[in-house]
Motif scaffolding. Sequence first.
Motif, PDB file in Angstrom:
ATOM      1  N   GLY A  63      -6.063  -3.784 -12.567  1.00  0.00           N
ATOM      2  CA  GLY A  63      -7.287  -3.038 -12.284  1.00  0.00           C
ATOM      3  C   GLY A  63      -8.873  -3.746 -12.622  1.00  0.00           C
ATOM      4  O   GLY A  63      -9.588  -3.002 -12.480  1.00  0.00           O
ATOM      5  N   ALA A  64      -8.546  -5.355 -12.495  1.00  0.00           N
ATOM      6  CA  ALA A  64      -9.909  -5.963 -12.676  1.00  0.00           C
ATOM      7  C   ALA A  64     -10.513  -5.577 -13.894  1.00  0.00           C
ATOM      8  O   ALA A  64     -11.716  -5.900 -13.946  1.00  0.00           O
ATOM      9  N   PRO A 101       0.865  -1.132  -0.022  1.00  0.00           N
ATOM     10  CA  PRO A 101       0.051  -0.091  -0.108  1.00  0.00           C
ATOM     11  C   PRO A 101       0.884   1.106  -0.041  1.00  0.00           C
ATOM     12  O   PRO A 101       1.778   1.256   0.724  1.00  0.00           O
ATOM     13  N   GLY A 102       0.374   2.316  -0.883  1.00  0.00           N
ATOM     14  CA  GLY A 102       1.315   3.606  -0.897  1.00  0.00           C
ATOM     15  C   GLY A 102       2.320   3.535  -1.753  1.00  0.00           C
ATOM     16  O   GLY A 102       3.166   4.747  -1.799  1.00  0.00           O
ATOM     17  N   GLU A 103       2.637   2.457  -2.320  1.00  0.00           N
ATOM     18  CA  GLU A 103       3.892   2.399  -3.199  1.00  0.00           C
ATOM     19  C   GLU A 103       3.580   3.058  -4.555  1.00  0.00           C
ATOM     20  O   GLU A 103       2.644   3.136  -4.956  1.00  0.00           O
ATOM     21  N   ILE A 104       4.589   3.500  -5.176  1.00  0.00           N
ATOM     22  CA  ILE A 104       4.539   4.063  -6.638  1.00  0.00           C
ATOM     23  C   ILE A 104       5.532   3.344  -7.301  1.00  0.00           C
ATOM     24  O   ILE A 104       6.783   3.448  -7.038  1.00  0.00           O
ATOM     25  N   ARG A 141     -14.877   2.002  -6.709  1.00  0.00           N
ATOM     26  CA  ARG A 141     -14.545   2.797  -5.588  1.00  0.00           C
ATOM     27  C   ARG A 141     -13.259   2.534  -5.278  1.00  0.00           C
ATOM     28  O   ARG A 141     -12.664   3.415  -4.408  1.00  0.00           O
ATOM     29  N   SER A 142     -12.430   1.486  -5.770  1.00  0.00           N
ATOM     30  CA  SER A 142     -11.283   1.077  -5.340  1.00  0.00           C
ATOM     31  C   SER A 142     -10.020   1.563  -6.230  1.00  0.00           C
ATOM     32  O   SER A 142      -8.838   1.606  -5.954  1.00  0.00           O
ATOM     33  N   LEU A 159      -9.024  10.502  -8.760  1.00  0.00           N
ATOM     34  CA  LEU A 159      -8.732  10.532  -7.479  1.00  0.00           C
ATOM     35  C   LEU A 159     -10.076  10.900  -6.658  1.00  0.00           C
ATOM     36  O   LEU A 159     -10.108  10.986  -5.534  1.00  0.00           O
ATOM     37  N   SER A 160     -10.891  11.341  -7.496  1.00  0.00           N
ATOM     38  CA  SER A 160     -12.088  12.075  -6.763  1.00  0.00           C
ATOM     39  C   SER A 160     -12.921  10.942  -5.967  1.00  0.00           C
ATOM     40  O   SER A 160     -13.556  11.430  -4.935  1.00  0.00           O
ATOM     41  N   VAL A 161     -12.940   9.721  -6.190  1.00  0.00           N
ATOM     42  CA  VAL A 161     -13.754   8.760  -5.385  1.00  0.00           C
ATOM     43  C   VAL A 161     -12.760   8.126  -4.309  1.00  0.00           C
ATOM     44  O   VAL A 161     -13.195   7.178  -3.627  1.00  0.00           O
ATOM     45  N   GLU A 162     -11.470   8.918  -4.173  1.00  0.00           N
ATOM     46  CA  GLU A 162     -10.604   8.302  -2.890  1.00  0.00           C
ATOM     47  C   GLU A 162     -10.489   6.926  -3.176  1.00  0.00           C
ATOM     48  O   GLU A 162     -10.456   6.042  -2.354  1.00  0.00           O
ATOM     49  N   PRO A 163      -9.739   6.525  -4.527  1.00  0.00           N
ATOM     50  CA  PRO A 163      -9.283   5.102  -4.526  1.00  0.00           C
ATOM     51  C   PRO A 163      -8.150   4.737  -3.720  1.00  0.00           C
ATOM     52  O   PRO A 163      -7.406   5.621  -3.421  1.00  0.00           O
ATOM     53  N   LYS A 164      -7.986   3.393  -3.627  1.00  0.00           N
ATOM     54  CA  LYS A 164      -6.943   2.907  -2.991  1.00  0.00           C
ATOM     55  C   LYS A 164      -5.780   2.878  -3.822  1.00  0.00           C
ATOM     56  O   LYS A 164      -4.520   2.849  -3.509  1.00  0.00           O
ATOM     57  N   VAL A 165      -6.067   2.617  -5.146  1.00  0.00           N
ATOM     58  CA  VAL A 165      -5.036   2.304  -6.174  1.00  0.00           C
ATOM     59  C   VAL A 165      -5.446   3.514  -7.458  1.00  0.00           C
ATOM     60  O   VAL A 165      -6.289   3.666  -7.783  1.00  0.00           O
ATOM     61  N   ILE A 166      -4.340   3.883  -7.980  1.00  0.00           N
ATOM     62  CA  ILE A 166      -4.317   4.880  -9.171  1.00  0.00           C
ATOM     63  C   ILE A 166      -3.451   3.944 -10.370  1.00  0.00           C
ATOM     64  O   ILE A 166      -2.161   3.584 -10.056  1.00  0.00           O
TER      65      ILE A 166
END
Length: 227
Positions: free
Chosen positions: A54-55, A32-35, A85-86, A158-165
């Motif tokens: 991204g499924a 989590p949080g890696e780039i 959402r994610s 980013l508007s949906v506050e996803p966990k991953v971009i």
Amino acid sequence: MSQYELSGVGRSFMRGSVRIDAVADVELVIEPGEIVALEGPSGSGKTTLLQLLGALDRPSTGKVAFDGRDLAGLSESELAELRLRSFGFVFQQFNLIPTLTALENVEAKLAPLGSPDAERAERAKAMLAEVGLAARGEHLPTQLSGGEQQRVAIARALSVEPKVILADEPTGNLDSSTGAEIVDLLAGLASRHGTTVVVATHDVALAGRAPRRLPMRDGRLLEPVAA
């Protein structure tokens, strides 16, 4: 728990009677949080791997686990919910709706969440401000530069506050200077929001701006490039 755990992941396609292994034997853990930058030329498999993350596609072999859940075991409705959402997606072509303003493009991403109109508009304005476009909300995509359009796309993701971009060649239509700004913007936003970012790019210089570089060739991950 790791954000992603990929074990023996492969994705193959049939072209006539010939099997094409777009992704083969991928073993990968992303925290989590890696780039992370998936780096490689066209046809190396990086876009296919991004789609699996991204499924948007299912592996032919192996397992893609996200937050401990095997994506292959989820129903289509569960996958759609994850994508909504994610995951936030950013593409080379921006994919903005040409008849909507920058603000409306971001609001459109939020619409399926069912939030009130006023709340949706406020969230969209806040996201445009965060990417430096507070004054451009009422402009149509054709009235924005390429870099500005990509910033709108990032605000939308980013508007949906996803966990991953998940960003596929996000700088491909931009000059090198603007492209570097977009990568730095993504990195800064990820840091502030705690979002994992995975970027697929053929640009070695841009990949070099990511803390973790994973070269791909012929569908396979090679040894990581030292930061």
